[in-house]
Motif scaffolding. Structure first.
Motif, mmCIF file in Angstrom:
data_model
loop_
_atom_site.group_PDB
_atom_site.id
_atom_site.type_symbol
_atom_site.label_atom_id
_atom_site.label_comp_id
_atom_site.label_asym_id
_atom_site.label_seq_id
_atom_site.Cartn_x
_atom_site.Cartn_y
_atom_site.Cartn_z
ATOM 1 N N GLY A 70 49.886 33.033 58.789
ATOM 2 C CA GLY A 70 49.068 33.143 60.003
ATOM 3 C C GLY A 70 47.794 33.918 59.739
ATOM 4 N N GLY A 71 47.894 35.037 59.045
ATOM 5 C CA GLY A 71 46.704 35.808 58.694
ATOM 6 C C GLY A 71 45.777 35.036 57.781
ATOM 7 N N PHE A 72 46.366 34.309 56.831
ATOM 8 C CA PHE A 72 45.572 33.496 55.914
ATOM 9 C C PHE A 72 44.791 32.428 56.674
ATOM 10 N N LEU A 73 45.484 31.739 57.594
ATOM 11 C CA LEU A 73 44.801 30.691 58.363
ATOM 12 C C LEU A 73 43.744 31.265 59.296
ATOM 13 N N GLY A 74 43.978 32.453 59.836
ATOM 14 C CA GLY A 74 42.946 33.101 60.647
ATOM 15 C C GLY A 74 41.694 33.356 59.826
ATOM 16 N N GLY A 75 41.870 33.871 58.610
ATOM 17 C CA GLY A 75 40.739 34.078 57.717
ATOM 18 C C GLY A 75 40.110 32.773 57.283
ATOM 19 N N TRP A 76 40.937 31.743 57.092
ATOM 20 C CA TRP A 76 40.425 30.428 56.709
ATOM 21 C C TRP A 76 39.544 29.854 57.813
ATOM 22 N N VAL A 77 40.007 29.967 59.064
ATOM 23 C CA VAL A 77 39.213 29.447 60.188
ATOM 24 C C VAL A 77 37.885 30.191 60.289
ATOM 25 N N TYR A 78 37.911 31.497 60.116
ATOM 26 C CA TYR A 78 36.671 32.275 60.134
ATOM 27 C C TYR A 78 35.730 31.792 59.025
ATOM 28 N N PRO A 111 39.929 34.370 53.129
ATOM 29 C CA PRO A 111 41.280 34.079 53.634
ATOM 30 C C PRO A 111 42.358 34.989 53.048
ATOM 31 N N PHE A 112 42.235 35.326 51.767
ATOM 32 C CA PHE A 112 43.236 36.171 51.122
ATOM 33 C C PHE A 112 43.186 37.605 51.651
ATOM 34 N N LEU A 113 41.982 38.134 51.775
ATOM 35 C CA LEU A 113 41.838 39.495 52.304
ATOM 36 C C LEU A 113 42.273 39.556 53.766
ATOM 37 N N SER A 114 41.929 38.532 54.536
ATOM 38 C CA SER A 114 42.342 38.483 55.945
ATOM 39 C C SER A 114 43.851 38.451 56.064
ATOM 40 N N SER A 115 44.506 37.737 55.166
ATOM 41 C CA SER A 115 45.965 37.659 55.182
ATOM 42 C C SER A 115 46.597 39.026 54.953
ATOM 43 N N VAL A 120 49.599 43.578 57.104
ATOM 44 C CA VAL A 120 49.832 45.021 57.176
ATOM 45 C C VAL A 120 49.672 45.519 58.619
ATOM 46 N N THR A 121 48.690 44.995 59.319
ATOM 47 C CA THR A 121 48.505 45.386 60.725
ATOM 48 C C THR A 121 49.699 44.955 61.558
ATOM 49 N N TYR A 122 50.202 43.758 61.292
ATOM 50 C CA TYR A 122 51.397 43.291 62.001
ATOM 51 C C TYR A 122 52.577 44.221 61.742
ATOM 52 N N LEU A 123 52.748 44.632 60.493
ATOM 53 C CA LEU A 123 53.837 45.556 60.172
ATOM 54 C C LEU A 123 53.666 46.887 60.905
ATOM 55 N N LEU A 124 52.429 47.358 61.001
ATOM 56 C CA LEU A 124 52.173 48.600 61.736
ATOM 57 C C LEU A 124 52.515 48.444 63.218
ATOM 58 N N VAL A 125 52.156 47.304 63.795
ATOM 59 C CA VAL A 125 52.456 47.058 65.212
ATOM 60 C C VAL A 125 53.959 46.894 65.405
ATOM 61 N N CYS A 147 49.238 37.445 63.658
ATOM 62 C CA CYS A 147 48.551 37.557 62.369
ATOM 63 C C CYS A 147 47.368 36.609 62.281
ATOM 64 N N PHE A 148 47.442 35.467 62.957
ATOM 65 C CA PHE A 148 46.277 34.574 62.995
ATOM 66 C C PHE A 148 45.097 35.301 63.647
ATOM 67 N N ILE A 149 45.363 35.947 64.767
ATOM 68 C CA ILE A 149 44.297 36.684 65.468
ATOM 69 C C ILE A 149 43.820 37.862 64.624
ATOM 70 N N PHE A 150 44.765 38.605 64.044
ATOM 71 C CA PHE A 150 44.379 39.726 63.179
ATOM 72 C C PHE A 150 43.571 39.237 61.973
ATOM 73 N N GLY A 151 43.933 38.077 61.416
ATOM 74 C CA GLY A 151 43.214 37.528 60.276
ATOM 75 C C GLY A 151 41.820 37.057 60.638
ATOM 76 N N TYR A 152 41.704 36.417 61.794
ATOM 77 C CA TYR A 152 40.397 35.925 62.237
ATOM 78 C C TYR A 152 39.441 37.092 62.486
ATOM 79 N N PHE A 153 39.960 38.141 63.076
ATOM 80 C CA PHE A 153 39.140 39.314 63.394
ATOM 81 C C PHE A 153 39.406 40.466 62.417
ATOM 82 N N SER A 154 39.635 40.161 61.154
ATOM 83 C CA SER A 154 40.026 41.197 60.190
ATOM 84 C C SER A 154 38.966 42.283 60.023
ATOM 85 N N ASP A 155 37.682 41.948 60.139
ATOM 86 C CA ASP A 155 36.643 42.983 60.054
ATOM 87 C C ASP A 155 36.784 43.982 61.199
ATOM 88 N N LEU A 156 37.027 43.465 62.394
ATOM 89 C CA LEU A 156 37.218 44.324 63.564
ATOM 90 C C LEU A 156 38.506 45.138 63.422
#
Length: 184
Positions: A70-78, A111-115, A120-125, A147-156
């Motif tokens: 999910g995080g990977f695809l969020g970064g991929w979409v971005y 995509p890899f960094l976003s993942s 990690v953010t998901y694990l924290l939550v 994780c898709f949302i976290f990946g898409y907005f990974s900079d934020l």
């Protein structure tokens, strides 16, 4: 071109010197397009393998794999959105260049960094470290979508994590640092 931009030339690697693998912007654009397509096909294949239990993965591990994907695809979409905006619309950016070849590594690694950031953010939550309430934390669909949302907005997410860490971690006062140096 402003004087500050002209003055900064020669202080680092620019353009084709930074990405020596491609002779032209067109070659790099074609490579990056194919790269994005291959990543998407590979990701969809991985999701199918996980979902239809080809690997016989336990449910908890399946949930974590869905979170990573999910995080990977969020970064991929971005990344794909950025690619589209620069190439398909054909509009130049603030620097008056249609293609910025020197951002190659950023686009390839996004995509890899976003993942990683999303996972990690998901694990924290999920561990309860953040005051975020998940309605169904044990569901793979929750892990994937968050994780898709976290990946898409990974900079934020990274900027918010930095602010959170600054609140949690003790700040060293100038007097404490000087006293420690004097003791050594």
């Amino acid at each position: 071109m402003s004087n500050s931009v002209a003055d900064s030339k020669g202080k680092g690697i620019e353009g084709r010197d930074c990405v020596p693998y491609f002779d032209t912007d067109k070659g790099q654009i074609i490579f990056e397009f194919l790269y994005l397509v291959v990543l998407l096909i590979g990701c969809m294949g991985l999701l199918l393998l996980i979902q239809f239990d080809v690997w016989h993965v336990s449910y908890n591990n399946k949930m974590f794999l869905f979170a990573l994907v999910g995080g990977f695809l969020g970064g991929w979409v971005y990344d794909a959105k950025w690619f589209y905006r620069v190439t398909a619309r054909g509009k130049s950016d603030q620097y008056k260049y249609l293609w910025q070849c020197h951002k190659f590594y950023w686009r390839v690694l996004t995509p890899f960094l976003s993942s990683i950031v999303a996972f990690v953010t998901y694990l924290l939550v999920a561990s309860g470290m953040f005051p975020v309430v998940m309605k169904n934390p044990a569901a793979a669909s929750t892990a994937f979508s968050m994780c898709f949302i976290f990946g898409y907005f990974s900079d934020l997410v990274l900027s918010r994590l930095a602010a959170w860490a600054e609140d949690i971690l003790p700040k060293a006062k100038k007097n404490d640092v000087e006293q420690k140096e004097n003791n050594e």
